[in-house]
Design a protein around this motif. Structure first.
Motif, PDB file in Angstrom:
ATOM      1  N   ALA A  56       0.834  -1.203   0.000  1.00  0.00           N
ATOM      2  CA  ALA A  56       0.000   0.000   0.000  1.00  0.00           C
ATOM      3  C   ALA A  56       0.873   1.260   0.000  1.00  0.00           C
ATOM      4  O   ALA A  56       0.582   2.222  -0.725  1.00  0.00           O
ATOM      5  N   ALA A  57       1.935   1.252   0.785  1.00  0.00           N
ATOM      6  CA  ALA A  57       2.822   2.415   0.837  1.00  0.00           C
ATOM      7  C   ALA A  57       3.503   2.645  -0.520  1.00  0.00           C
ATOM      8  O   ALA A  57       3.585   3.791  -0.986  1.00  0.00           O
ATOM      9  N   TYR A  58       3.986   1.571  -1.142  1.00  0.00           N
ATOM     10  CA  TYR A  58       4.636   1.726  -2.449  1.00  0.00           C
ATOM     11  C   TYR A  58       3.647   2.205  -3.500  1.00  0.00           C
ATOM     12  O   TYR A  58       3.988   3.042  -4.338  1.00  0.00           O
ATOM     13  N   LEU A  59       2.433   1.681  -3.478  1.00  0.00           N
ATOM     14  CA  LEU A  59       1.440   2.140  -4.448  1.00  0.00           C
ATOM     15  C   LEU A  59       1.086   3.613  -4.233  1.00  0.00           C
ATOM     16  O   LEU A  59       0.908   4.356  -5.204  1.00  0.00           O
ATOM     17  N   CYS A  60       0.993   4.037  -2.977  1.00  0.00           N
ATOM     18  CA  CYS A  60       0.733   5.462  -2.697  1.00  0.00           C
ATOM     19  C   CYS A  60       1.889   6.322  -3.190  1.00  0.00           C
ATOM     20  O   CYS A  60       1.672   7.383  -3.781  1.00  0.00           O
ATOM     21  N   LEU A  61       3.122   5.871  -2.963  1.00  0.00           N
ATOM     22  CA  LEU A  61       4.292   6.616  -3.417  1.00  0.00           C
ATOM     23  C   LEU A  61       4.305   6.716  -4.940  1.00  0.00           C
ATOM     24  O   LEU A  61       4.541   7.796  -5.495  1.00  0.00           O
ATOM     25  N   ILE A  62       4.017   5.624  -5.628  1.00  0.00           N
ATOM     26  CA  ILE A  62       3.962   5.643  -7.092  1.00  0.00           C
ATOM     27  C   ILE A  62       2.869   6.584  -7.571  1.00  0.00           C
ATOM     28  O   ILE A  62       3.051   7.333  -8.534  1.00  0.00           O
ATOM     29  N   SER A  63       1.725   6.565  -6.892  1.00  0.00           N
ATOM     30  CA  SER A  63       0.623   7.440  -7.269  1.00  0.00           C
ATOM     31  C   SER A  63       0.988   8.911  -7.090  1.00  0.00           C
ATOM     32  O   SER A  63       0.690   9.742  -7.953  1.00  0.00           O
ATOM     33  N   ILE A  64       1.643   9.228  -5.987  1.00  0.00           N
ATOM     34  CA  ILE A  64       2.034  10.619  -5.727  1.00  0.00           C
ATOM     35  C   ILE A  64       3.052  11.088  -6.765  1.00  0.00           C
ATOM     36  O   ILE A  64       2.922  12.169  -7.341  1.00  0.00           O
ATOM     37  N   ILE A  65       4.061  10.260  -7.021  1.00  0.00           N
ATOM     38  CA  ILE A  65       5.076  10.638  -8.011  1.00  0.00           C
ATOM     39  C   ILE A  65       4.446  10.763  -9.389  1.00  0.00           C
ATOM     40  O   ILE A  65       4.743  11.696 -10.146  1.00  0.00           O
ATOM     41  N   GLY A  66       3.572   9.837  -9.742  1.00  0.00           N
ATOM     42  CA  GLY A  66       2.909   9.891 -11.039  1.00  0.00           C
ATOM     43  C   GLY A  66       2.018  11.105 -11.187  1.00  0.00           C
ATOM     44  O   GLY A  66       1.863  11.648 -12.283  1.00  0.00           O
ATOM     45  N   GLY A  67       1.424  11.565 -10.090  1.00  0.00           N
ATOM     46  CA  GLY A  67       0.581  12.753 -10.140  1.00  0.00           C
ATOM     47  C   GLY A  67       1.375  14.041 -10.280  1.00  0.00           C
ATOM     48  O   GLY A  67       0.852  15.051 -10.749  1.00  0.00           O
ATOM     49  N   LEU A  68       2.626  14.018  -9.871  1.00  0.00           N
ATOM     50  CA  LEU A  68       3.448  15.227  -9.916  1.00  0.00           C
ATOM     51  C   LEU A  68       4.152  15.441 -11.256  1.00  0.00           C
ATOM     52  O   LEU A  68       4.587  16.552 -11.548  1.00  0.00           O
ATOM     53  N   THR A  69       4.277  14.399 -12.044  1.00  0.00           N
ATOM     54  CA  THR A  69       5.064  14.515 -13.266  1.00  0.00           C
ATOM     55  C   THR A  69       4.452  13.679 -14.384  1.00  0.00           C
ATOM     56  O   THR A  69       3.580  12.872 -14.151  1.00  0.00           O
ATOM     57  N   ASP A  70       4.944  13.881 -15.598  1.00  0.00           N
ATOM     58  CA  ASP A  70       4.522  13.049 -16.714  1.00  0.00           C
ATOM     59  C   ASP A  70       5.599  11.998 -16.984  1.00  0.00           C
ATOM     60  O   ASP A  70       6.674  12.018 -16.393  1.00  0.00           O
ATOM     61  N   PHE A  71       5.306  11.074 -17.872  1.00  0.00           N
ATOM     62  CA  PHE A  71       6.184   9.932 -18.102  1.00  0.00           C
ATOM     63  C   PHE A  71       7.548  10.348 -18.638  1.00  0.00           C
ATOM     64  O   PHE A  71       8.571   9.813 -18.227  1.00  0.00           O
ATOM     65  N   LEU A  72       7.594  11.307 -19.543  1.00  0.00           N
ATOM     66  CA  LEU A  72       8.860  11.716 -20.150  1.00  0.00           C
ATOM     67  C   LEU A  72       9.798  12.337 -19.115  1.00  0.00           C
ATOM     68  O   LEU A  72      10.983  11.997 -19.045  1.00  0.00           O
ATOM     69  N   ARG A  73       9.285  13.234 -18.305  1.00  0.00           N
ATOM     70  CA  ARG A  73      10.115  13.845 -17.257  1.00  0.00           C
ATOM     71  C   ARG A  73      10.569  12.816 -16.244  1.00  0.00           C
ATOM     72  O   ARG A  73      11.708  12.849 -15.766  1.00  0.00           O
ATOM     73  N   LEU A  74       9.665  11.901 -15.894  1.00  0.00           N
ATOM     74  CA  LEU A  74      10.032  10.846 -14.958  1.00  0.00           C
ATOM     75  C   LEU A  74      11.133   9.971 -15.547  1.00  0.00           C
ATOM     76  O   LEU A  74      12.071   9.586 -14.840  1.00  0.00           O
ATOM     77  N   GLY A  75      11.061   9.688 -16.846  1.00  0.00           N
ATOM     78  CA  GLY A  75      12.108   8.908 -17.501  1.00  0.00           C
ATOM     79  C   GLY A  75      13.450   9.617 -17.501  1.00  0.00           C
ATOM     80  O   GLY A  75      14.483   9.010 -17.197  1.00  0.00           O
ATOM     81  N   TYR A  76      13.449  10.903 -17.826  1.00  0.00           N
ATOM     82  CA  TYR A  76      14.704  11.669 -17.805  1.00  0.00           C
ATOM     83  C   TYR A  76      15.280  11.749 -16.393  1.00  0.00           C
ATOM     84  O   TYR A  76      16.480  11.568 -16.195  1.00  0.00           O
ATOM     85  N   ALA A  77      14.437  12.028 -15.427  1.00  0.00           N
ATOM     86  CA  ALA A  77      14.916  12.116 -14.045  1.00  0.00           C
ATOM     87  C   ALA A  77      15.465  10.773 -13.576  1.00  0.00           C
ATOM     88  O   ALA A  77      16.515  10.721 -12.922  1.00  0.00           O
ATOM     89  N   SER A  78      14.791   9.696 -13.927  1.00  0.00           N
ATOM     90  CA  SER A  78      15.272   8.361 -13.542  1.00  0.00           C
ATOM     91  C   SER A  78      16.615   8.065 -14.174  1.00  0.00           C
ATOM     92  O   SER A  78      17.509   7.513 -13.526  1.00  0.00           O
ATOM     93  N   LEU A  79      16.784   8.431 -15.438  1.00  0.00           N
ATOM     94  CA  LEU A  79      18.055   8.210 -16.123  1.00  0.00           C
ATOM     95  C   LEU A  79      19.181   8.991 -15.450  1.00  0.00           C
ATOM     96  O   LEU A  79      20.257   8.447 -15.198  1.00  0.00           O
ATOM     97  N   VAL A  80      18.934  10.241 -15.120  1.00  0.00           N
ATOM     98  CA  VAL A  80      19.949  11.054 -14.444  1.00  0.00           C
ATOM     99  C   VAL A  80      20.300  10.447 -13.089  1.00  0.00           C
ATOM    100  O   VAL A  80      21.481  10.351 -12.720  1.00  0.00           O
TER     101      VAL A  80
END
Length: 133
Positions: A56-80
């Motif tokens: 439940a905690a991981y799903l909430c964290l994923i939901s919060i992060i997903g709500g703050l950004t779009d997939f492309l920015r999340l991909g770039y940030a993850s790569l960095v």
């Protein structure tokens, strides 16, 4: 240079998967999926509360992060992050490890306090409900 001056292409190696390798891989995947199903069943049946809270905690964290950004920015940030963090950890390993240990101790203290205060109340409430039933 004409077409007759070209060197012949190097030979390509024979690429194949042996039946044993495929069967071993299939057994490994099957084992992991069966373990996942077993854990999922325990969570659904209420037998593994700690794992349920983790999921439940991981799903909430994923939901919060997903709500703050779009997939492309999340991909770039993850790569960095993936390219930067290991190098920084190598360079400042002693300092980082010390702070991680301090953080783990504080998190453990917070968990014990949460367990005593919040989860203790819930356990007490459940026991009272069972006694009344």
């Amino acid at each position: 240079m004409g077409s007759s001056d070209r060197l012949p292409a190097p030979p390509l190696p024979d690429l194949y998967l042996s039946e044993g390798a495929v069967n071993d891989l299939a057994d490994l995947i099957r084992g992991h999926i069966n373990a996942l199903f077993s854990i999922s069943k325990n969570i659904a049946m209420g037998q593994d509360t700690r794992m349920f809270l983790k999921v439940a905690a991981y799903l909430c964290l994923i939901s919060i992060i997903g709500g703050l950004t779009d997939f492309l920015r999340l991909g770039y940030a993850s790569l960095v992050i993936v390219l930067t963090i290991p190098r920084l950890h190598e360079k400042y390993e002693d300092c980082i490890d010390r702070y991680i240990l301090i953080g783990c101790r504080k998190l453990r203290q917070l968990y014990v306090r949460f367990d005593v205060e919040c989860l203790g109340r819930v356990r007490k409430w459940i026991l009272e409900k069972k006694k009344l039933s």
